[in-house]
Scaffold this motif. Structure first.
Motif, PDB file in Angstrom:
ATOM      1  N   UNK A   1      -7.248   6.949  -6.318  1.00  0.00           N
ATOM      2  CA  UNK A   1      -6.906   5.549  -6.460  1.00  0.00           C
ATOM      3  C   UNK A   1      -6.037   5.573  -7.704  1.00  0.00           C
ATOM      4  N   UNK A   2      -4.753   5.473  -7.471  1.00  0.00           N
ATOM      5  CA  UNK A   2      -3.772   5.748  -8.511  1.00  0.00           C
ATOM      6  C   UNK A   2      -3.883   4.812  -9.694  1.00  0.00           C
ATOM      7  N   UNK A   3      -4.264   3.599  -9.473  1.00  0.00           N
ATOM      8  CA  UNK A   3      -4.396   2.645 -10.561  1.00  0.00           C
ATOM      9  C   UNK A   3      -4.771   1.298 -10.017  1.00  0.00           C
ATOM     10  N   UNK A   4      -4.948   0.377 -10.888  1.00  0.00           N
ATOM     11  CA  UNK A   4      -5.269  -0.987 -10.483  1.00  0.00           C
ATOM     12  C   UNK A   4      -4.344  -1.901 -11.264  1.00  0.00           C
TER      13      UNK A   4
ATOM     14  N   UNK B   1      -0.368  13.790   4.050  1.00  0.00           N
ATOM     15  CA  UNK B   1       0.003  12.960   2.906  1.00  0.00           C
ATOM     16  C   UNK B   1       0.081  11.519   3.388  1.00  0.00           C
ATOM     17  N   UNK B   2      -0.457  10.627   2.598  1.00  0.00           N
ATOM     18  CA  UNK B   2      -0.381   9.223   2.955  1.00  0.00           C
ATOM     19  C   UNK B   2      -0.595   8.349   1.734  1.00  0.00           C
ATOM     20  N   UNK B   3      -0.105   7.120   1.853  1.00  0.00           N
ATOM     21  CA  UNK B   3      -0.228   6.172   0.742  1.00  0.00           C
ATOM     22  C   UNK B   3      -0.343   4.766   1.319  1.00  0.00           C
ATOM     23  N   UNK B   4      -1.270   4.002   0.746  1.00  0.00           N
ATOM     24  CA  UNK B   4      -1.432   2.600   1.097  1.00  0.00           C
ATOM     25  C   UNK B   4      -1.585   1.820  -0.201  1.00  0.00           C
TER      26      UNK B   4
ATOM     27  N   UNK C   1       0.239  -4.090   1.402  1.00  0.00           N
ATOM     28  CA  UNK C   1       1.611  -4.325   0.949  1.00  0.00           C
ATOM     29  C   UNK C   1       2.546  -3.199   1.351  1.00  0.00           C
ATOM     30  N   UNK C   2       1.987  -1.984   1.428  1.00  0.00           N
ATOM     31  CA  UNK C   2       2.798  -0.803   1.725  1.00  0.00           C
ATOM     32  C   UNK C   2       1.899   0.217   2.387  1.00  0.00           C
TER      33      UNK C   2
ATOM     34  N   UNK D   1      -5.471  -8.496  -7.666  1.00  0.00           N
ATOM     35  CA  UNK D   1      -5.193  -7.115  -8.039  1.00  0.00           C
ATOM     36  C   UNK D   1      -4.512  -6.409  -6.884  1.00  0.00           C
ATOM     37  N   UNK D   2      -3.826  -5.325  -7.189  1.00  0.00           N
ATOM     38  CA  UNK D   2      -3.259  -4.447  -6.174  1.00  0.00           C
ATOM     39  C   UNK D   2      -3.693  -3.036  -6.512  1.00  0.00           C
ATOM     40  N   UNK D   3      -4.074  -2.265  -5.493  1.00  0.00           N
ATOM     41  CA  UNK D   3      -4.575  -0.919  -5.716  1.00  0.00           C
ATOM     42  C   UNK D   3      -3.896   0.057  -4.766  1.00  0.00           C
ATOM     43  N   UNK D   4      -3.250   1.089  -5.309  1.00  0.00           N
ATOM     44  CA  UNK D   4      -2.689   2.127  -4.446  1.00  0.00           C
ATOM     45  C   UNK D   4      -3.731   3.191  -4.121  1.00  0.00           C
ATOM     46  N   UNK D   5      -3.777   3.622  -2.883  1.00  0.00           N
ATOM     47  CA  UNK D   5      -4.618   4.738  -2.439  1.00  0.00           C
ATOM     48  C   UNK D   5      -3.659   5.855  -2.047  1.00  0.00           C
ATOM     49  N   UNK D   6      -3.816   7.024  -2.638  1.00  0.00           N
ATOM     50  CA  UNK D   6      -2.926   8.153  -2.383  1.00  0.00           C
ATOM     51  C   UNK D   6      -3.763   9.296  -1.814  1.00  0.00           C
TER      52      UNK D   6
END
Length: 146
Positions: free
Chosen positions: A9-12, A75-78, A98-99, A132-137
């Motif tokens: 979880x790359x960041x918040x 590899x994936x990202x959300x 969002x992505x 908040x927005x959270x990237x999952x990598x």
């Protein structure tokens, strides 16, 4: 051969009071974005009042990696946006992708994000709702291969 999965979880990121609607998507896009609940229009994520003094902080462990992401070289990202209430719970109706690079990851993240618990955002010493927005990598690495 055993695969090693790196799940981050790359960041918040906190977006209090900033419009954060899902981007428009054309019919040829392979990426899945939009409302996680699929019940009507994308929820209004701009209803959070004021900017918090501190952002929500994820508590506990992140969810386990989905089985389909365990294959070689996956590899994936959300990136998902949501509102964390004053108790630290994600408000289900506000979760929006969002992505995304994979429709299966979008589905998985939508199901998992509502199970996460946060230390709520704070404004003036009181717990408050915060967007908040959270990237999952996701990256799968096979030892000995490049």
């Amino acid at each position: 051969m055993v695969s090693v999965v790196r799940f981050c979880i790359v960041g918040l990121f906190v977006f209090a009071g900033i419009p954060c609607a899902a981007p428009a998507q054309d019919s040829t896009s392979v990426f899945v974005t939009g409302d996680c609940s699929r019940r009507g229009p994308t929820p209004d994520l701009t209803t959070v009042v004021g900017a918090p003094d501190t952002a929500p902080v994820l508590q506990g462990r992140p969810p386990k990696t989905p089985r389909f992401a365990l294959r070689d070289f996956y590899r994936g990202r959300v990136v998902v946006a949501f509102v964390v209430d004053a108790r630290g719970r994600v408000e289900r109706s506000t979760a929006v992708v969002l992505e995304s690079t994979d429709p299966r990851l979008s589905e998985w993240v939508c199901a998992q994000v509502v199970t996460l618990h946060f230390r709520p955002a704070v404004l003036g010493g009181a717990s408050v709702r915060a967007q908040a927005a959270m990237p999952f990598q996701f990256t799968t690495i096979v030892p000995g291969r490049r």
